[in-house]
Structures are given as structure tokens and as C-alpha cells.
Write a protein that holds these residues in place. Structure first.
Motif, short mmCIF file in Angstrom:
data_model
loop_
_atom_site.label_atom_id
_atom_site.label_comp_id
_atom_site.label_asym_id
_atom_site.label_seq_id
_atom_site.Cartn_x
_atom_site.Cartn_y
_atom_site.Cartn_z
N GLU A 20 -33.08 12.98 -0.07
CA GLU A 20 -33.20 11.89 0.90
C GLU A 20 -31.91 11.09 0.96
O GLU A 20 -31.49 10.66 2.04
CB GLU A 20 -34.36 10.98 0.51
N LEU A 21 -31.26 10.90 -0.18
CA LEU A 21 -29.99 10.19 -0.21
C LEU A 21 -28.94 10.92 0.62
O LEU A 21 -28.20 10.30 1.40
CB LEU A 21 -29.52 10.04 -1.66
N ILE A 22 -28.88 12.22 0.48
CA ILE A 22 -27.91 13.01 1.24
C ILE A 22 -28.20 12.91 2.74
O ILE A 22 -27.28 12.77 3.57
CB ILE A 22 -27.94 14.49 0.78
N ASN B 44 -29.09 0.05 3.37
CA ASN B 44 -30.28 -0.12 2.54
C ASN B 44 -31.06 1.18 2.37
O ASN B 44 -31.77 1.36 1.37
CB ASN B 44 -31.19 -1.20 3.12
N THR B 45 -30.96 2.07 3.37
CA THR B 45 -31.65 3.37 3.22
C THR B 45 -31.06 4.17 2.07
O THR B 45 -31.75 5.01 1.49
CB THR B 45 -31.56 4.19 4.53
N LEU B 46 -29.80 3.94 1.74
CA LEU B 46 -29.18 4.66 0.63
C LEU B 46 -29.76 4.20 -0.70
O LEU B 46 -30.15 5.01 -1.55
CB LEU B 46 -27.66 4.45 0.63
N THR B 47 -29.82 2.89 -0.90
CA THR B 47 -30.32 2.37 -2.19
C THR B 47 -31.82 2.55 -2.34
O THR B 47 -32.33 2.54 -3.47
CB THR B 47 -29.97 0.87 -2.32
N SER B 48 -32.52 2.71 -1.22
CA SER B 48 -33.98 2.90 -1.30
C SER B 48 -34.39 4.38 -1.25
O SER B 48 -35.59 4.69 -1.22
CB SER B 48 -34.67 2.15 -0.16
N THR C 172 -22.85 -1.78 -1.61
CA THR C 172 -23.77 -0.63 -1.69
C THR C 172 -23.26 0.39 -2.69
O THR C 172 -24.04 0.97 -3.47
CB THR C 172 -23.94 0.02 -0.31
N ILE C 173 -21.96 0.62 -2.70
CA ILE C 173 -21.37 1.55 -3.67
C ILE C 173 -21.64 1.08 -5.10
O ILE C 173 -22.05 1.87 -5.96
CB ILE C 173 -19.85 1.67 -3.42
N ALA D 3 -24.11 2.91 -7.88
CA ALA D 3 -23.53 3.30 -9.17
C ALA D 3 -24.44 2.90 -10.32
O ALA D 3 -24.71 3.71 -11.23
CB ALA D 3 -22.15 2.66 -9.34
N VAL D 4 -24.94 1.66 -10.30
CA VAL D 4 -25.75 1.18 -11.43
C VAL D 4 -27.20 1.66 -11.33
O VAL D 4 -27.98 1.46 -12.27
CB VAL D 4 -25.70 -0.36 -11.52
N MET D 5 -27.55 2.29 -10.22
CA MET D 5 -28.89 2.89 -10.08
C MET D 5 -28.87 4.36 -10.48
O MET D 5 -29.91 5.03 -10.46
CB MET D 5 -29.38 2.75 -8.64
N GLY D 6 -27.68 4.88 -10.80
CA GLY D 6 -27.58 6.29 -11.18
C GLY D 6 -27.62 7.24 -10.01
O GLY D 6 -27.92 8.42 -10.18
N LYS D 7 -27.31 6.74 -8.80
CA LYS D 7 -27.39 7.57 -7.60
C LYS D 7 -26.02 8.01 -7.09
O LYS D 7 -25.94 8.69 -6.06
CB LYS D 7 -28.11 6.81 -6.49
#
Length: 593
Positions: free
Chosen positions: A311-313, A301-305, A339-340, A344-348
Motif C-alpha cells: 500500500e505504501l508503494i 498522510n496516505t504514506l504514513t497511514s 513525512t520523510i 523513518a521512525v515508523m520503520g517504513k
């Protein structure tokens, strides 16, 4: 304790890690990941404990115990007196036990006997007319479903039979606290329990037989032996209507390896002690699995948030450092896949490029092409109603992205009639049974006639790379991309989405599979048990649209990452198979035939 028993106990205790770590994945359909596992190691440990118990290998023998023969003679005399006093009906004598019947060897101070030798007249229950039943008062009446987890669960669908019926029609099947009962109709065959003290008297139906030992304290050992289930290997079962059954006569004939009474009590006490340990191991294992899954979910969840790329890295670095310890279950790998898709659909998942043509321009061209299709009468004009999910739309749109309703992006092809008449040959029919989440399954193979197919062609012709979407039932929301090289027709509950213009079908598939879109589908579900989403609602769901370049890169990257996840699953299953074989090997070593 003998050397053999010491060795057996050591094998059990030295392999605790095997018992607790061996988990078997259950086959399951539908969505969700809960309760799709079996703690196979602990289950096999329970079976092993019972097997060792009834073979005389769990507790030491004591030569000072009263001889089994003396106990059996005492029981035989008491049974004969009951028959003489007409308190017990004399039953047809069973044949003497032959050496060929003996399934395995037992300690020298044990004796084989039949359950009929030590119990009152063994019989089964019966079913009175429905008018004799009620749900609140009378004599508690047991059915097979009340034997759960090796005990009586009368709270589950309780039912009573009236006192008069019990006293007249059902007297022969009266049950009392301490009686051992067993299910003799399968499946599930051989479930056992001891009648509790909740009520002074009970009754049961004909799918249950019961054993009331003349020496009352034998009941817990008889229960332990039947619970082990070893007798099922050497008994001839009767099959009727697809069910295996044990007749009452066969129930009377069941062989019982009988230790001295004092040893029986020691065996039962040791089994209870070890079963409590198994309960604790199960609780600890379940808690560990749930804690592990919670940790995985929190970290993913930390990845999508993540607020930005840096921060993602950082969050991904934290996860990748412990990858080998995090993604070790099917549930955790499935969560990684979700999560993948969401990233993807969040553009991250793919960096944006300011030089790309904005998605808004792409949507303008799609709108022009759709208008031409409407003009050519190849598709119908979209309904002009307010969006039903406007308040719930919460897509995160990256720079250069835009958003559009699904009906503005796709041509919908579906079949709205009754279930089509099947044919032995003709055009292949793809039904909801064929559409799995992510692929099209070959089975079942069904056809419709070419004449019927010709009537359907006016609705549109599904083609390769189109997206199939299930709209109803427990597989609602399942998505698959067409990779079939032949003509096919669609049955009910399956919609074909044909992208318009340059919209990437592969990217569309990823959006439809994403957790956020699936949640939107669920929020708009109508109906009860077999609910679904109406096509009119599905058409109005919003879709995030990246630039054309990003669509292609996202699709390629997601497919690559999901393929890696599937490889992880294959490796996990191979590892689980090895663990299962190891567990079975230890059981065999502990319990030589």
C-alpha cells in the motif's frame, strides 16, 4: 482612450498570471508555516494601479471637463473669504512651485498645486493627559495603530476623550467624516484613511495630520494620491530617535497633481473597481495556495497511514506521478521533509531484515554500559518514577524494534545556573540563539572564561556528533547535531544529549526532529508565552529503537532525502527570484518614469 493607456491596460490584463503567481516568502522565526508569504504580484499590481492613476494614465482625459484653473480660482476665493471672516486662520504663505520640484510630467489639462492651496489649515493632533481618556464614551480618539489597511479601524484598541477636553484643549484637532488623515511618524510612515460616518466628530494624536479640502468632493482623490505614496520620494523627511517624520509644514507643502474634478471622480471610480479586482485575485490566490497545501497534506498522510509495504508503494507511486506539481512551495517541501522523518521512525523507510539482531539485545548492552557509568560516578542513576506520557505513547514499532525512555539511552549535559558571565575570549559559548533546527549557526559569537569553563566540566564535556536540544522559548524542540571541531560550553535552555553505547547519534537526531516526538514535547510543555519542557519530563519521553543495522541505514537515507528537499528549496527560491524580477520589469514597463 489613448494608445498609451490602451497599451498600459493590456500589459496589466495580459499578465494576470504573473500578478497572481508571484509569491514572496517572508522571513519568519519559530515553528509553523502559516502566513509566511506575501502575494507580491498582487501587491505590486495595487501599487501600479495607484501610480498610473495619479500620473493621468489610468482613465482618458476629456477636454469638455471644467478647467482645473477655474476650480482652483474658486477654491482660492472661498479660502480668502474664510480668512477675512476669521473662520480660518491665515497661515504663512508657502513658496511658489518651481520646475525643479516637479517629480514627473502630467497631462496638459492637469495642474500642480500644494495641498495647502486646496485645504483648510493643515495641522496635526495632540495628546491630552491620561485622566481625560476612557474606553466607552466621549469623542473617539485615533492613534496611528487605528489606521489599518488604508482605513480607520476603531474596533482595534478603541479609546475616547471626554467632551470637555475635546471642546477646550483639542478643538483645533477636531476631525469630521470625510477628512483625510495620514500618519506622519514612522514606521510605518504615510498610512492614510478617510474618516468614516460612524461618529459625527473625532480627534487624534500628534502622529497624525489631516486634510480637509475646501471643495469636499476632492477628498477621495487626495486620499488616492496619498495612498499611492509617490510624494514620499520627493519630500525631505526628518529623522528623530530612529524614526522618519513628516512635519506639518512639509505636509502643507506636498505637491498634488490635480486633474479636473470630473476626471478625479472617474479616476477614483476606476481605482475602486480595480482594487476590488485585486481583492478577488488575492482571495483566489490564497484559496488556491491553501487548497494546494491541503492536497499535499492529504496525499502525504496516505504514506504514513499505509497498512503495509504494498500500500505504501501504491500511495507513493500516486504522489511521484505528480511530484512536479505538488512540491512547488516551501510549505509543501517542508511537509515532505516532515513525512520523510515520520516514515523513518515508523520503520517504513527501510525494509526490515529478520537476520538482524533484535533491538532488545542492543538495549541490554546499553543498559549494562549505563550501569557501569553510574558505578564509575560519571552519570547519575535515573529517577524511578512512573512515565508521564505512558497513555500518549503511540509509536508504531516494526519487527525487531523496541522502545526505551530517552534517559536510558543518553547522558544529559546541561547548565542549570544563571546566565553565565561573558568574556572577550576563552571558550566558545553555544546558546539557544546558535541552535537552528538542523544545524548550528555561527552567530552570535560569545565566550566564557576558561576558569568558568573548568567549573562546568564536572557536568560533562559536549563532543562531536552529540545532539543539542532547545528546551524553552519559541524555538523549543529545535535539534542540531554537533559538528564543531573545538571545545564549547552550553548556556541555558540548551541540553546536550550524549548517546550511550552503540546507539547511533544520527538516528537519535532524526527521532527528536520527527513530528511525533515534537508533538510529545509540545504536549508536555509548561509555562505560558515562553513555555518549555522540563529536563525531568524530556528524559521520560519514549524513543523507538530499530536494529543497529537499520539505525545506520535510516540515518543515511533520511539525510540524503532531506538534502534533496533542500535542493528543491534552492531551486524554488531561484525560480521565485526570477518571478520577482519579471514582476518588477512589467511594473517598470507599465510605468515609465
Amino acid at each position: 482612450m489613448s494608445v498609451e493607456q490602451t497599451s498600459m491596460n493590456q500589459l496589466i490584463t495580459d499578465n494576470i498570471d504573473v500578478w497572481t503567481s508571484t509569491v514572496k516568502t517572508k522571513s519568519a522565526s519559530g515553528r509553523g508555516i502559516s502566513k509566511k508569504r506575501e502575494l507580491y504580484g498582487v501587491k505590486k499590481l495595487r501599487e501600479l494601479i495607484l501610480e498610473l492613476a495619479v500620473r493621468g494614465k489610468l482613465v482618458p482625459q476629456d477636454l469638455s471637463d471644467e478647467s482645473v484653473s477655474v476650480m482652483l480660482e474658486r477654491i482660492a476665493e472661498e479660502k480668502a473669504q474664510l480668512v477675512n471672516k476669521k473662520k480660518l486662520k491665515k497661515q504663512k504663505e508657502l513658496p511658489a512651485i518651481s520646475d525643479d520640484e516637479l517629480p514627473y510630467s502630467i497631462p496638459k489639462n492637469w495642474v500642480w498645486c500644494r495641498l495647502d492651496d486646496i485645504c483648510f489649515g493643515i495641522t496635526s493632533g495632540s495628546t491630552p493627559p491620561k485622566s481625560n481618556f476612557n474606553e466607552s464614551e466621549g469623542i473617539p480618539y485615533l492613534k496611528v495603530y487605528n489606521i489599518r489597511d488604508q482605513k480607520v479601524d476603531f474596533d482595534y484598541k478603541p479609546q475616547f476623550v471626554d467632551l470637555e477636553c475635546h471642546a477646550t484643549k483639542l478643538k483645533r484637532s477636531s476631525l469630521y467624516p470625510g477628512d483625510v488623515i495620514m500618519n506622519i511618524v514612522g514606521p510605518p510612515l504615510g498610512k492614510v484613511a478617510i474618516i468614516p460616518n460612524d461618529y459625527p466628530e473625532w480627534n487624534c494624536n500628534q502622529a497624525i495630520t489631516f486634510f480637509r479640502p475646501i471643495e469636499p468632493s476632492l477628498n477621495t482623490y487626495i486620499y488616492t494620491y496619498l495612498r499611492a505614496g509617490t510624494f514620499l520620494r520627493s519630500i525631505d523627511l526628518i529623522g528623530t530617535a530612529g524614526q522618519d517624520n513628516i512635519s506639518v509644514t512639509k505636509s502643507r507643502s506636498i505637491l498634488l497633481p490635480t486633474p479636473p474634478l470630473e476626471e478625479q471622480h472617474r479616476i477614483v471610480a476606476k481605482v475602486d473597481e480595480l482594487m476590488t479586482l485585486c481583492d478577488q485575485l488575492e482571495q483566489q490566490t490564497e484559496a488556491s495556495i491553501e487548497a494546494h497545501q491541503t492536497l499535499v497534506e492529504v496525499l502525504l498522510n496516505t504514506l504514513t497511514s499505509s497498512e503495509n509495504a504494498d500500500e505504501l508503494i501504491q500511495n507513493w507511486t500516486r504522489i511521484s506521478e505528480h511530484f512536479d506539481t505538488l512540491f512547488i512551495t516551501e510549505a509543501s517541501i517542508d511537509q515532505l521533509k516532515q513525512t520523510i522523518l515520520q516514515l523513518a521512525v515508523m520503520g517504513k523507510l527501510v525494509p526490515q531484515d529478520s537476520n538482524d539482531e533484535p533491538a532488545a539485545k542492543l538495549l541490554e548492552r546499553i543498559a549494562e554500559e549505563k550501569a557501569q557509568l553510574i558505578k564509575d560516578k560519571k552519570i547519575k542513576k535515573s529517577q524511578s518514577t512512573d512515565s508521564i506520557i505512558e497513555d500518549n505513547c503511540d509509536w508504531t514499532l516494526s519487527e525487531g524494534w523496541d522502545c526505551a525512555e530517552l534517559q536510558e539511552l543518553c547522558r544529559f549535559i546541561d547548565y542549570r545556573g544563571k546566565n553565565p558571565k561573558k568574556s572577550d575570549h576563552g571558550v566558545r559559548l553555544i546558546t539557544a540563539k546558535n541552535v537552528r533546527n538542523g544545524y548550528i549557526k555561527n552567530d552570535p559569537v560569545e565566550y566564557i572564561s576558561e576558569e568558568l569553563y573548568e567549573q562546568w566540566m564536572v557536568r560533562g564535556l559536549p563532543k562531536k556528533r552529540d545532539i543539542l536540544f532547545i528546551t524553552e522559548g519559541h524555538t523549543m524542540g529545535y535539534v542540531a547535531q554537533v559538528d564543531l571541531g573545538y571545545l564549547f560550553a552550553l548556556a541555558q535552555r540548551t541540553i546536550c544529549l550524549q548517546s550511550i553505547g552503540d546507539l547511533s547519534p544520527e538516528y537519535l537526531r532524526i527521532v527528536l526532529m520527527s513530528p511525533q516526538f515534537q508533538l510529545m514535547v509540545k504536549d508536555n510543555e509548561t509555562g505560558s508565552a515562553a513555555g518549555g519542557i522540563k529536563a525531568s519530563k524530556l528524559k521520560r519521553l519514549p524513543i523507538p529503537i530499530p536494529t543497529l543495522r537499520e539505525q545506520k541505514i535510516i540515518a543515511e537515507r533520511v539525510d540524503c532525502l532531506l538534502a534533496i528537499c533542500e535542493q528543491l528549496k534552492v531551486q524554488l527560491k531561484e525560480s521565485q527570484v526570477i518571478q520577482l524580477h519579471l514582476t518588477d520589469a512589467i511594473v517598470e514597463q507599465c510605468n515609465p518614469m
